[in-house]
Design a protein around this motif. Structure first.
Motif, PDB file in Angstrom:
ATOM      1  N   VAL A 354       0.202  -9.378   2.362  1.00  0.00           N
ATOM      2  CA  VAL A 354      -0.523  -8.784   1.110  1.00  0.00           C
ATOM      3  C   VAL A 354      -0.316  -9.670  -0.086  1.00  0.00           C
ATOM      4  CG1 VAL A 354      -1.491  -7.004   0.006  1.00  0.00           C
ATOM      5  CG2 VAL A 354      -0.872  -6.863   2.532  1.00  0.00           C
ATOM      6  N   GLU A 355      -1.125 -10.313  -0.519  1.00  0.00           N
ATOM      7  CA  GLU A 355      -0.813 -10.966  -1.842  1.00  0.00           C
ATOM      8  C   GLU A 355      -1.707 -10.399  -3.111  1.00  0.00           C
ATOM      9  OE1 GLU A 355      -1.420 -15.212  -1.666  1.00  0.00           O
ATOM     10  OE2 GLU A 355       0.312 -15.456  -0.131  1.00  0.00           O
ATOM     11  N   VAL A 356      -0.837 -10.408  -4.293  1.00  0.00           N
ATOM     12  CA  VAL A 356      -1.694 -10.003  -5.322  1.00  0.00           C
ATOM     13  C   VAL A 356      -1.344 -11.068  -6.802  1.00  0.00           C
ATOM     14  CG1 VAL A 356      -1.556  -7.330  -5.024  1.00  0.00           C
ATOM     15  CG2 VAL A 356       0.248  -8.398  -6.176  1.00  0.00           C
ATOM     16  N   GLU A 357      -2.503 -11.136  -7.510  1.00  0.00           N
ATOM     17  CA  GLU A 357      -2.401 -11.882  -8.698  1.00  0.00           C
ATOM     18  C   GLU A 357      -3.141 -11.328  -9.766  1.00  0.00           C
ATOM     19  OE1 GLU A 357      -5.060 -15.784  -8.378  1.00  0.00           O
ATOM     20  OE2 GLU A 357      -3.769 -15.659  -6.625  1.00  0.00           O
ATOM     21  N   GLY A 358      -2.894 -11.860 -10.717  1.00  0.00           N
ATOM     22  CA  GLY A 358      -3.845 -11.329 -12.121  1.00  0.00           C
ATOM     23  C   GLY A 358      -3.334  -9.868 -12.417  1.00  0.00           C
ATOM     24  N   ALA A 359      -4.142  -9.010 -12.693  1.00  0.00           N
ATOM     25  CA  ALA A 359      -3.932  -7.599 -13.139  1.00  0.00           C
ATOM     26  C   ALA A 359      -3.327  -6.981 -12.033  1.00  0.00           C
ATOM     27  CB  ALA A 359      -5.339  -6.995 -13.910  1.00  0.00           C
ATOM     28  N   ALA A 360      -3.712  -7.250 -10.585  1.00  0.00           N
ATOM     29  CA  ALA A 360      -3.158  -6.557  -9.482  1.00  0.00           C
ATOM     30  C   ALA A 360      -1.640  -6.829  -9.440  1.00  0.00           C
ATOM     31  CB  ALA A 360      -3.769  -6.862  -8.575  1.00  0.00           C
ATOM     32  N   ALA A 361      -1.214  -7.718 -10.042  1.00  0.00           N
ATOM     33  CA  ALA A 361      -0.038  -8.287  -9.987  1.00  0.00           C
ATOM     34  C   ALA A 361       1.084  -7.154 -10.645  1.00  0.00           C
ATOM     35  CB  ALA A 361       0.609  -9.509 -10.420  1.00  0.00           C
ATOM     36  N   GLU A 362       0.633  -6.470 -11.731  1.00  0.00           N
ATOM     37  CA  GLU A 362       1.144  -5.552 -12.571  1.00  0.00           C
ATOM     38  C   GLU A 362       1.524  -3.930 -12.068  1.00  0.00           C
ATOM     39  OE1 GLU A 362      -0.789  -5.356 -16.387  1.00  0.00           O
ATOM     40  OE2 GLU A 362      -0.522  -7.818 -16.479  1.00  0.00           O
ATOM     41  N   LEU A 363       0.737  -3.868 -10.541  1.00  0.00           N
ATOM     42  CA  LEU A 363       0.703  -2.598 -10.103  1.00  0.00           C
ATOM     43  C   LEU A 363       1.710  -2.440  -8.885  1.00  0.00           C
ATOM     44  CD1 LEU A 363      -3.116  -2.452  -9.885  1.00  0.00           C
ATOM     45  CD2 LEU A 363      -1.683  -1.286 -11.662  1.00  0.00           C
ATOM     46  N   ASN A 364       1.908  -1.302  -8.454  1.00  0.00           N
ATOM     47  CA  ASN A 364       2.978  -0.882  -7.301  1.00  0.00           C
ATOM     48  C   ASN A 364       2.219  -1.616  -6.192  1.00  0.00           C
ATOM     49  OD1 ASN A 364       4.330   0.046  -5.503  1.00  0.00           O
ATOM     50  ND2 ASN A 364       4.311   2.149  -6.084  1.00  0.00           N
ATOM     51  N   ILE A 365       2.417  -2.581  -5.544  1.00  0.00           N
ATOM     52  CA  ILE A 365       2.058  -3.253  -4.536  1.00  0.00           C
ATOM     53  C   ILE A 365       2.034  -2.593  -3.304  1.00  0.00           C
ATOM     54  CG2 ILE A 365       3.909  -4.590  -3.816  1.00  0.00           C
ATOM     55  CD1 ILE A 365       1.907  -6.834  -3.110  1.00  0.00           C
ATOM     56  N   THR A 366       3.090  -1.782  -3.005  1.00  0.00           N
ATOM     57  CA  THR A 366       3.284  -1.204  -1.682  1.00  0.00           C
ATOM     58  C   THR A 366       1.980  -0.206  -1.177  1.00  0.00           C
ATOM     59  OG1 THR A 366       5.691  -1.038  -2.060  1.00  0.00           O
ATOM     60  CG2 THR A 366       5.215   0.315  -0.234  1.00  0.00           C
TER      61      THR A 366
END
Length: 532
Positions: A354-366
């Protein structure tokens, strides 16, 4: 919208019910029921608030068909089958800080009581004796206190002990050098603590690693004349060995608020042993603590049931009530992308990134990754949710990775799911439009923008003139109406040819016969019905 329904099954401060009601829950207070009575009742509730009396067993959890959260007003959750609750998708919370001061103060009280033999002196004095010469205690000033466990309660005990001018050393595998310095304690290994400590207090949960942490061998290795206090959990000390070493004088005194079996038998070997004092699990028994834990468990459970916030959970990552609204659209997007992968690849997925980038990268990914897993695994089980999906994925040997990218791409926020099967690598990506509308933006290396809603059909075909017309005719002849039509082209070189990817929203799920008819069209390489 139906309000979440909560059952309070143990006695607790009445203000807990008020908090549930103020935060949008319906609440019933029904205490003292037998396991069979609770089993018959629990199916209608979303939340269960308990203390130590209610035993949440497998039978209860099997009957709790709507249960989403169990809240324990207190620290210990020995009365909850956490592993089974997790497998059923039920969040288990406790209130680890509500009675911390109370428990720490009780430990200090017992430390002073065992140092001056206060209970024994009191008992004999009240019998009409004046045994002044029989009770020679020791000062705590200048003595070394050894903490086994330097978490929240241990830290408070350290502070109180320093106020008594004690030197504090601590054994805790999770205690960092910076935290030890902040607490003003010396971090040592367990062997060093046993050799140096004049007093030992325990502040650790009971786990496989901590059970009998003060074994016979370790008690024998302790400093002669040591005094031991346990207000944590029964089972941390070898009680038979403690009895023998008190009798021999190797240990000068011991004070237990907890026992391996509670209540202990009337003929427990430690009862009546010189130097031994005990209390009936009173660590959390103050008016303030009981109010605090009741209010906290109500606040935590209501936040979860109403807003999705997760605080002090023992089987899922924490998610604050402030974070929950920001993460909610990403969780929706993650579930849809996971479901898409699951419907395309079935149970063949061996690893998931599961990869996040942009605004999503600033959130709790778990939590986002848990939502992807839930969507993926819900394809073959309708009892999967964000709580049990990671557990079931681990049981299946599914390798799950989370990756955060600081880079910014074509979308202000992006969630990418990469699934690997023995035969292929499947990538899908999604974004949020207007910060809330979940959209698929890429599949199989092809740009395509569509909502993942309702009944859909996924088609890969050779990009050639006339195909869309033939497809429309085939669906029309079968009486299947197209709601939305989205097309992406995967071209080998900027020229004509290559493959086209189609995602169609339909007014009803296509039958097997309709799918076969589409598959029979010239140039079609793949057809898959989808449902969201």
């Amino acid at each position: 919208m139906t309000k979440p329904k909560v059952l309070i099954s143990d006695k607790m401060d009445p203000n807990a019910a008020r908090i549930f009601e103020e935060r949008g829950c319906d609440v019933d207070i029904i205490t003292g029921e037998t396991p069979e009575e609770l089993k018959a009742r629990i199916g209608e509730y979303d939340g269960l608030a308990i203390r130590s009396s209610t035993k949440v067993t497998r039978d209860i959890l099997d009957a709790a068909t709507n249960l989403k959260v169990i809240g324990r007003a207190g620290i210990g959750v020995d009365n909850v089958d956490i592993a089974y609750a997790s497998s059923k998708g039920v969040v288990v919370m406790n209130t680890p800080f509500g009675n911390s001061i109370t428990t720490a103060e009780h430990a200090i009280s017992l430390l002073l009581a065992v140092a001056r033999q206060i209970p024994q002196a009191d008992a004999r004095t009240q019998r009409g004796e004046w045994p002044k010469k029989d009770f020679m205690g020791v000062e705590v000033t200048g003595k070394t206190l050894g903490l086994i466990g330097a978490g929240n309660i241990g830290a408070i005990v350290a502070s109180r002990a320093q106020g008594l001018r004690m030197k504090v050393i601590a054994y805790d595998p999770f205690l960092t050098a910076d935290r030890a310095m902040e607490l003003g304690v010396e971090k040592v290994d367990l062997g060093t603590l046993l050799k140096r400590a004049d007093f030992i207090t325990l502040h650790t949960p009971l786990t496989d690693e901590t059970r009998n942490i003060l074994s016979r061998e370790r008690l024998e290795a302790a400093k002669p004349g040591v005094r031991i206090v346990n207000c944590a959990r029964g089972g941390l000390i070898d009680e038979a060995a403690l009895k023998d070493l008190l009798d021999s004088g190797q240990i000068a005194g011991a004070a237990l608020d907890v026992f391996e079996t509670e209540p202990p038998a009337d003929d427990h070997p430690l009862f009546g042993t010189p130097g031994f004092i005990c209390t009936p699990h009173l660590g959390a028994s103050t008016t303030e603590a009981q109010v605090n834990v009741a209010l906290q468990v109500a606040e935590q459970m209501a936040d979860y049931l109403v807003n999705g916030g997760v605080t002090n959970a023992l089987n899922v990552p924490s998610l604050s009530a402030e974070e929950a609204p920001r993460l909610k659209p990403y969780i929706t997007l993650g579930e849809k992308l996971g479901s898409l992968v699951g419907q395309l690849e079935g149970a063949d997925v061996t690893s998931l990134t599961v990869e996040v980038e942009g605004a999503a990268a600033e959130l709790n990914i778990t939590p986002i990754a848990s939502a992807v897993l839930a969507g993926l695994m819900r394809t073959f089980s309708d009892t999967i949710n964000m709580v049990n999906a990671p557990i079931l994925a681990k049981e299946r040997g599914l390798d799950v990775r989370e990756t955060r990218h600081a880079r910014e791409g074509d979308y202000h926020t992006l969630l990418r799911v990469i699934a690997t099967t023995p035969e292929r690598r499947r990538e899908v990506a999604g974004s949020l439009f207007g910060d809330s509308q979940a959209r698929l933006v890429e599949i199989a290396g092809t740009r395509i923008e569509t909502e993942l809603e309702g009944e859909m059909i996924y088609i890969v075909n050779e990009d050639a003139p006339g195909f869309i017309g033939r497809l429309g005719s085939t669906l029309g002849e079968a009486g299947v109406n197209i709601g939305n039509f989205h097309l992406g082209r995967r071209l080998p070189d900027k020229h004509r040819g290559g493959d086209a990817v189609l995602m169609l929203t339909l007014d009803q799920r296509p039958t097997r016969e309709v799918q076969d008819a589409v598959c029979a069209l010239d140039g079609v390489k793949k057809v898959r019905a989808l449902s969201f």
